[in-house]
Each structure stands twice: as C-alpha cells, then as structure tokens.
Write an enzyme that holds these catalytic residues in place. Structure first.
Site, PDB file in Angstrom:
ATOM      1  CG  ASN A   1      -7.190   6.027   6.001  1.00 35.69           C
ATOM      2  OD1 ASN A   1      -8.089   5.772   5.191  1.00 35.69           O
ATOM      3  ND2 ASN A   1      -6.722   5.125   6.839  1.00 35.69           N
TER       4      ASN A   1
ATOM      5  CB  ALA B   1      -1.569  -0.252  20.232  1.00 37.13           C
TER       6      ALA B   1
ATOM      7  CG  ASP C   1      -3.209   3.897  -1.088  1.00 37.48           C
ATOM      8  OD1 ASP C   1      -3.844   3.688  -2.144  1.00 37.48           O
ATOM      9  OD2 ASP C   1      -3.245   3.109  -0.128  1.00 37.48           O
TER      10      ASP C   1
ATOM     11  CB  SER D   1      -0.945  -0.060   1.201  1.00 37.55           C
ATOM     12  OG  SER D   1      -1.817   1.010   1.209  1.00 37.55           O
TER      13      SER D   1
ATOM     14  CD  GLU E   1      -9.875   3.014   8.023  1.00 36.59           C
ATOM     15  OE1 GLU E   1      -9.605   2.713   9.188  1.00 36.59           O
ATOM     16  OE2 GLU E   1      -9.192   2.636   7.060  1.00 36.59           O
TER      17      GLU E   1
END
Ligand code: 16G
Ligand code: MG
Length: 584
Positions: free
Chosen positions: A416, A540, A319, A104, A414
């Site tokens: 992003n 995390a 991306d 990606s 999302e």
C-alpha cells in the site's frame, strides 16, 4: 538546465523552534512548550475526567493504527491517551512520548490517535493493552483502578518528570481533540509541546530528535525546518551533477502533505526538483482523501478523477497524513500503471545494494521485508534477480519495522506504499568510517552516507520516500517506465467480505494461511490449485469490521474469478452478513 544557487541550510528562524514558516497560513495558534510542575494526583485526574466521560456501550481497541473511528466518539479516548502518554514518559524517565492525532486515509469525519515511543517508533505492544483497558474503563473508579494497576505493574514513580510532544493533521475535528488531550496532560501535571500541524512522520522525527539531542546518536534538529534541511542537504548531495528530472505531479489527498511538500521543495530549491502539487485543498470541507490519495489509487488501481496525468507524465500520490506513497504513469496505449510499495522496495534494494558494492563495504547485508499482500512477482524479482533475502510478516507497520531491524540494512514496504529503510547501528558505523580507495569508492560512500540522512528511519514517510525514489531515478536518469521494467505485477484483486464475527478468523504463517474456521483453508487451497500462478489468502481487517480476501493469478480474468470464488466461500461458510459478494 537552470544554474544552481549555492545551498545554505536555513537557520532557525525564531526563538520558538516550532514556529511555522512565515508564508504558510497559520491554521492553528503558534505552539509553545509548556512546563508544568504540579503533582500527579488522582484527584486532579478524576476532576478533569468528568468533562470527558466514556460513551456507553462502546468497546474501544488500540489496533494497528492506534484508536481510529468517527471523531465524535473520540473525546474520552483522547483524554485517556493523554494519561497513558504521561505514564509511559514517567516510566521511561521523562523521555519524550509522541501523540499523533490523525486518521490517515480515512474519511474526513473520522479521526484517530496513536502513541510514539522515544526512538520515534510505534508504541511498545504491551502498552497497547494498557491503552485499551484505560479507554474502556466505564467510570471514574474503574479509571483510577486501571491507572493504579498500570503504575504498580510497571513500578512507575509518578513523581518523575514527563514530556509529551503532540501534532495533528488537517482534519476539522483536530483542535477539539487537542483540547481533550491537553486537559489530561495538564491534569496529570506533565510538560508538553504542541508541535502543531504536521505529517505523521514529522512527529515521529521530532520525538526521536528530542530524545537523542546532545548524544552520539543525535538524529537531527528537533524542528520542522531541521527536518527539511536534513532531507534537502542529503537530496542535493545525491543528485549533484545529475540532470534534473521532468516535474512530478503529486496528489496530496487534500491533506497535510500539501503544505509540507511545498515547504520541502522550497528548501531544496526548484532548480533541483520540480513538483506540481495537486489536491491541496486543505481548507475545503469534505475534500480530504475524497476521490484522491494513495489509498484511492492503490485500491482502485486507477487515476484520481479529474487527474490531468497523461502519457509521458510522472505522478505520485500521498495519503492524508503523508506516510504512504505510490507512483504511477499512463502508458503510450493509455493503460494505467501503478508503482506501489513493492516496486519502491525493489528499486531501493537494488540501488542500495549497488551502492554498498561500489563503496566497497560489502560486509553490509541488505534484506527486504514484505507482507502477504506483496505481489508474487515482486517477491520473485527480489529473490531471483536481486538475490536479496526476503522475509514475510503480518500486516502492520510495527511487524515490518521490527523484522527490518534484524538486517544490516532492512528495506520494508507494504504494497500500500508505507515503508522505509533501516540502517543498523553497525551499518551506520561502517558507512560513517569507511574510506574510499578510489574516487569512485569515495563518491559511493558519500552517497550512502547521504542516503542515511535522506531516509526517515523512524517510520515510512511519503516526503522522504518520494525524495528517495526521485534520487534513484535522477541517478539512473530513468523514466517511470524504465523503473517499471524490473518485473510485471501479477494481476491482483482485493475483496471485502462482511461477516457476523471477524474475530473467528485466525491465521498463521504471516497471515498466509487460516487455522480457523477449521477446514476453510483446505477449501481455499483446492480453489487456488485450479488457477495458473494462483495465490489467495484471507485475514480479518485490523481497521474495519470486515474480512479481506486477496487473490492473484496469471491473468486478470482468472484473478477476478479466484477472488470472488474465495469471497463466496468465506461468505457461505463463515457467517457472511448482508449481500453475498457479487462478481464485477
Ligand atoms: C493500518 C496499518 C497499515 C496496514 C493497514 C491494514 C500502521 C501504522 N498502519 O493502517 O500498516 O497496512 O492498517 O489495514 O500500522 P487492515 O488491517 O484493515 O487491512
Ligand atoms: Mg497514513
């Protein structure tokens, strides 16, 4: 406006359905379906596995994006993923299982692999655990034992057929990893098809098409040209009779999106859509995702260096494997304005809700799925202005996808830039059979139908999402600035903190609150309370050995201060390693 040529879908160009189109440079040998009839034996597998030993002292995990790391460490993983794919296919009576080789938006020296289930979805979660155990089997005996355990637990008949479809992006490490994958598939006696150089969403599309071919649920022609034709036909229908927009600059992250976008535009026709492709250097070493692409633009909230985009231009970035999309423009005062996944979700939900109403099929209910990273003002816009139900789930496509399936029409994105829209079987049926009572209703129904073809419903797809946005903007004749008027993003900031053990961070409430380390959430809450419209959470990372801190507040200064105070708190109280986060 230029005259339009009549549109005839391309027909299958050759007997080989996976042949790349003629003018695309042939980066890899042409692909073929290989039928293998040999038996599944552990002996064959162990012999082949000797060439792909597991490196010592490494623990692998099938995470949110499959296996992803330095390409040099992936050889044994590729071999074992091939074995898991074969078993999964046998378990599902020979359904085609997809394998995508990509990392990606990661740097060029990385690579990765993920498995795709028969309907083009992410691998079922229980099988992620099998993939992890197989990847970590230290030697041949452990490998065979793990395979036997998976076979027994799932009552797999190894004599059933199996079929694999795989594809890869432009990374230089791709061909060697393909060879390791093929070694496993051949050793396990499975049939396979090399789908060639593809975007991740094209592979997902191919898997679903192959598995639904000839059924009532047929998703499309399982070829690359079939994919372009499906999108092109739908796009042309939605924008017919509308004035074409100005050209869109598309930064393809120097990845596979560049040649594929060129193909797509050629099939649609430059009289209908115009793009200026930038960052298309797929053969240049080190160029992939370097100072460009959707992740660079979203994370840094700035133009890629060297970009010629100025006020009045329309721009977007993909991306490296073309499953993320963000839009942006430069305002008249020179300010960079980002239109991220949240903005795309808002635009899509608004448009679909309007169409559903205009089509007179208001029984269809639209819902939106976000993660904790969604800008607070996007959630307010969705709930207060559009009045659409919004759910918040944990980060990772599989979580969003499953939640979106609960709605008649589930829009998920999302922040992003990864996302898509899912139509339930009932919603599709309603749209397919609806009859308009007025010309306006008939048009709206036809447009809704076209939307269900335009949107890649297997996974977020930069090419398909770009056409969705372009279709809506063309329809409304909106500039990016007009789209941006829906709401103003709260300033936000993401800070990475390296800690001794990120696995001690346990969250609840869709990652919005920490349960462990004990007491840390109360300290964060106390800080957040001091800022106007403040919000912050800590989780995390699933893809990096670090913890991420997100913060937003009413002003840029407050946001930066909040983000760094939370980051310092995490560093001081939860085992920070290296340099303490510094305010910049
Ligand atoms: C992966 C996920 C993406 C998520 C990101 C978060 C898939 C296919 N991809 O790239 O959805 O946003 O991880 O990364 O699920 P993080 O855990 O490092 O913050
Ligand atoms: Mg991607």
């Amino acid at each position: 406006m230029a005259a339009r040529r009549p549109f005839t879908p391309f027909t299958k160009p050759s007997p080989d359905p996976f042949r790349p189109l003629p003018h695309i440079p042939l980066l890899y040998p042409p692909s073929r379906t290989i039928q293998i009839m040999s038996a599944f034996t552990f002996e064959n597998i162990v012999t082949a596995s000797a060439l792909h030993p597991k490196p010592q002292n490494i623990q692998f995990t099938y995470g949110t994006a499959g296996f992803r790391m330095k390409a040099s460490l992936l050889d044994s993983i590729m071999f074992r993923v091939g074995l898991i794919a074969v078993l999964r296919s046998k378990k599902l009576d020979g359904s085609v299982i997809g394998v995508m080789i990509t990392a990606s938006h990661n740097p060029e020296e990385d690579n990765g692999v993920k498995l795709v289930d028969p309907r083009g979805e992410m691998l079922e979660q229980s099988w992620e655990v099998y993939a992890t155990s197989l990847a970590n089997a230290p030697n041949d005996d452990a490998l065979v034992e793990t395979l036997e355990r998976i076979i027994a637990q799932n009552k797999i008949d190894v004599n059933k057929p199996s079929n694999i479809l795989y594809a890869y992006d432009t990374r230089p490490s791709g061909p060697a990893l393909v060879a390791s994958l093929e070694d496993a598939i051949k050793a396990a006696g499975s049939s396979y098809t090399n789908f060639g150089l593809k975007t991740t969403p094209q592979l997902h599309y191919g898997v679903r098409c192959l598995n639904t071919q000839g059924t009532n649920d047929a998703y499309g022609e399982p070829t690359e040209i079939g994919y372009y034709n499906k999108l092109a036909t739908a796009f042309r229908q939605i924008v017919s009779d509308k004035q074409r927009l100005s050209p869109l600059y598309v930064d393809c992250a120097n990845g596979v999106g560049a040649p594929k976008l060129r193909e797509l535009i050629e099939v649609i026709g430059e009289d209908i859509i115009s793009v200026n492709i930038v960052n298309d250097k797929i053969g240049v070493e080190g160029a992939l995702n370097h100072n460009c692409g959707a992740d660079y633009v979203k994370t840094g909230q700035r133009l890629p260096p060297g970009s010629t985009v100025t006020s009045g231009d329309r721009a977007a970035s993909f991306d490296g494997d073309a499953d993320r999309l963000v839009y942006y423009y430069v305002d008249t005062d020179g300010t960079f304005r980002l239109l991220d996944g949240d903005k795309i979700a808002g635009l899509s939900a608004m448009f679909i809700m309007d169409l559903v109403q205009a089509a007179g099929v208001d029984s269809i209910k639209v819902g939106v799925v976000q993660t904790a990273y969604a800008n607070g003002n996007s959630t307010t816009y969705l709930t207060k202005v559009l009045k659409v139900p919004v759910s918040c789930v944990s980060t990772g496509v599989k979580h969003l996808h499953h939640e979106a399936e609960k709605y008649d029409v589930g829009v998920y994105f999302e922040a992003n830039g990864h996302g898509t829209v899912l139509f339930s079987a009932e919603a599709l049926q309603t749209i397919r059979t609806a009859k308009g009572r007025t010309p306006a209703q008939t048009t709206a129904i036809a447009q809704l139908r076209a939307l269900t073809d335009l949107i890649n419903q297997t996974v977020g797809d930069a090419l398909s999402d770009m056409l969705l946005v372009e279709a809506i903007l063309t329809h409304r004749q909106w500039s990016l600035k007009e789209w941006d008027q829906a709401y103003t993003d709260l300033p936000n900031r993401l800070v990475k903190v390296v800690v001794a053990n990120r696995h001690i961070f346990k969250t609840t409430n869709a990652e919005r609150q920490l349960v462990e380390p004990a007491g840390l959430q109360a300290d964060i809450d106390a800080l957040v309370a001091k800022y106007t419209s403040g919000r912050s959470f800590v989780r995390a990372s699933g893809t990096e050995d670090a913890v991420r801190v997100y913060a937003e507040a009413a002003t840029r200064a407050e946001t930066d201060e909040l983000a760094f105070r939370v980051a310092e708190l995490v560093f001081d109280k939860a085992g920070g390693v290296g340099t303490r986060p510094a305010r910049v």
